[in-house]
Design an enzyme around this catalytic site. Structure first.
Site, short mmCIF file in Angstrom:
data_model
loop_
_atom_site.label_atom_id
_atom_site.label_comp_id
_atom_site.label_asym_id
_atom_site.label_seq_id
_atom_site.Cartn_x
_atom_site.Cartn_y
_atom_site.Cartn_z
N HIS A 140 0.84 -1.20 0.00
CA HIS A 140 0.00 0.00 0.00
C HIS A 140 0.88 1.25 0.00
O HIS A 140 0.67 2.18 -0.80
CB HIS A 140 -0.91 -0.03 1.24
CG HIS A 140 -1.67 1.23 1.50
ND1 HIS A 140 -3.02 1.36 1.25
CD2 HIS A 140 -1.27 2.43 1.99
CE1 HIS A 140 -3.41 2.58 1.59
NE2 HIS A 140 -2.37 3.25 2.04
N GLU A 141 1.86 1.29 0.88
CA GLU A 141 2.72 2.47 0.98
C GLU A 141 3.59 2.64 -0.27
O GLU A 141 3.82 3.76 -0.73
CB GLU A 141 3.60 2.38 2.23
CG GLU A 141 2.83 2.40 3.54
CD GLU A 141 1.95 3.62 3.70
OE1 GLU A 141 2.31 4.69 3.17
OE2 GLU A 141 0.89 3.51 4.35
N HIS A 144 1.83 4.42 -3.03
CA HIS A 144 1.84 5.88 -2.89
C HIS A 144 3.09 6.46 -3.56
O HIS A 144 3.04 7.49 -4.23
CB HIS A 144 1.83 6.28 -1.41
CG HIS A 144 0.50 6.17 -0.74
ND1 HIS A 144 -0.66 6.65 -1.30
CD2 HIS A 144 0.15 5.64 0.47
CE1 HIS A 144 -1.67 6.44 -0.47
NE2 HIS A 144 -1.21 5.82 0.60
N GLU A 213 -6.11 6.99 -0.74
CA GLU A 213 -6.04 5.81 0.13
C GLU A 213 -6.76 4.62 -0.49
O GLU A 213 -6.27 3.49 -0.43
CB GLU A 213 -6.63 6.14 1.51
CG GLU A 213 -5.82 7.12 2.32
CD GLU A 213 -4.39 6.67 2.54
OE1 GLU A 213 -4.16 5.46 2.67
OE2 GLU A 213 -3.49 7.53 2.58
#
Length: 297
Positions: A140-141, A144, A213
């Site tokens: 997930h990070e 980004h 997100e």
């Protein structure tokens, strides 16, 4: 930079639109600074200097505030190994890796571009998640970083910070010292405009934050092919955050827009002001993606 993270045109369009609208606000705000300081040079130096610091040193500021330390593969072999595998899978440069020695279970990515990015996890999240769940959070990070929305959020938040400082300066500085009615009216006008700029930039960045997100959830889960492990990590973290003392949560809330899960206790007042979608929304999206991937398998 092309990676194997699923492209998100919706996110790209929203980042472009948000940047454009904030750019318009920024131009107007520089004009306001010129009126306040009566010097175009001073206004540009103030605005440009703050933007330079926030953009170029955002990673150092974030790590310092969260007490994060860069760690080597020898110091954190499992964490580095997980990021190595995910970066190889995504075909992207490996960011620097950091650990923050705090009990708050969370993670965040920061940095002005993929080459200068940092992915930081807390000791709290490492204690609570198993390896698969931690990889879900890391994917997930990393999404980004790959989508460059970290840099956009850093720049987007700058205008709100600047507007807040001008408002504070006007209220506690110029307004208190000016007894002339015309001067006081000018200061009140500046404060009013600053408040409006802050409110607009606040809502724009919150809307972008919520969408990014969801985009990172989807891209990260598609990279690993395991939406259920990301959902499991999200459920664990959200549940454990509610048990963290309110004092510790308040000290971390300034970084909510960058965290994997918001550092808040209870439900937010309004989804309009939230940095993240609700837990139910994120879990529903991950559940739908899990079924989608299962149908394709």
């Amino acid at each position: 930079m092309k990676t194997r993270f699923a492209p998100d045109r919706g996110l790209s369009r929203r980042m472009l639109l948000t940047s454009f609208l904030l750019g318009l606000l920024y131009v107007g705000f520089v004009a306001l600074l010129i009126a306040l300081t009566r010097s175009a040079v001073l206004a540009v130096v103030i605005a440009g200097g703050m933007l330079f610091v926030q953009y170029w040193f955002s990673d150092r500021i974030a790590l310092f505030a969260m007490r994060g330390q860069i760690v080597t593969p020898e110091e954190a072999p499992q964490l580095h190994g997980a990021i190595d595998r995910l970066c190889a899978l995504a075909d992207m440069p490996k960011p620097r890796v950091a650990i923050a020695d705090v009990d708050l279970p969370n993670a965040f990515a920061t940095g002005r571009n993929p080459k200068n990015a940092v992915v930081c996890v807390t000791t709290g999240i490492m204690r609570r998640l198993d390896q698969d769940e931690l990889e879900g959070v890391l994917s997930h990070e990393l999404s980004h970083v790959a989508h460059r929305d970290v840099a956009v959020m850093t720049i987007a938040s700058f205008l709100g910070v600047l507007a807040g400082l001008i408002t504070r300066f006007g209220l506690y500085g110029g307004l208190g010292r000016n007894r002339d009615q015309n001067a006081a009216l000018v200061v009140l006008t500046i404060v009013g405009v600053s408040l409006a700029v802050y409110a607009i930039s606040f809502l724009l960045t919150r809307a972008l934050s919520r969408y990014r997100e969801l985009a990172a959830d989807r891209a990260g889960a598609m990279l690993t092919g395991r939406p259920s492990t990301l959902a499991s990590a999200l459920t664990k973290i959200s549940g454990d955050i509610a048990r963290i003392p309110s004092r510790d949560l308040r000290s971390a809330q300034a970084f909510n827009a960058f965290f994997f899960a918001p550092a808040i206790s209870g439900k937010s007042v309004s989804s309009l002001f939230s940095t993240h979608p609700s837990l139910e929304t994120r879990l529903d999206r991950l559940g739908a993606l899990s079924r989608e991937l299962g149908e394709q398998a």
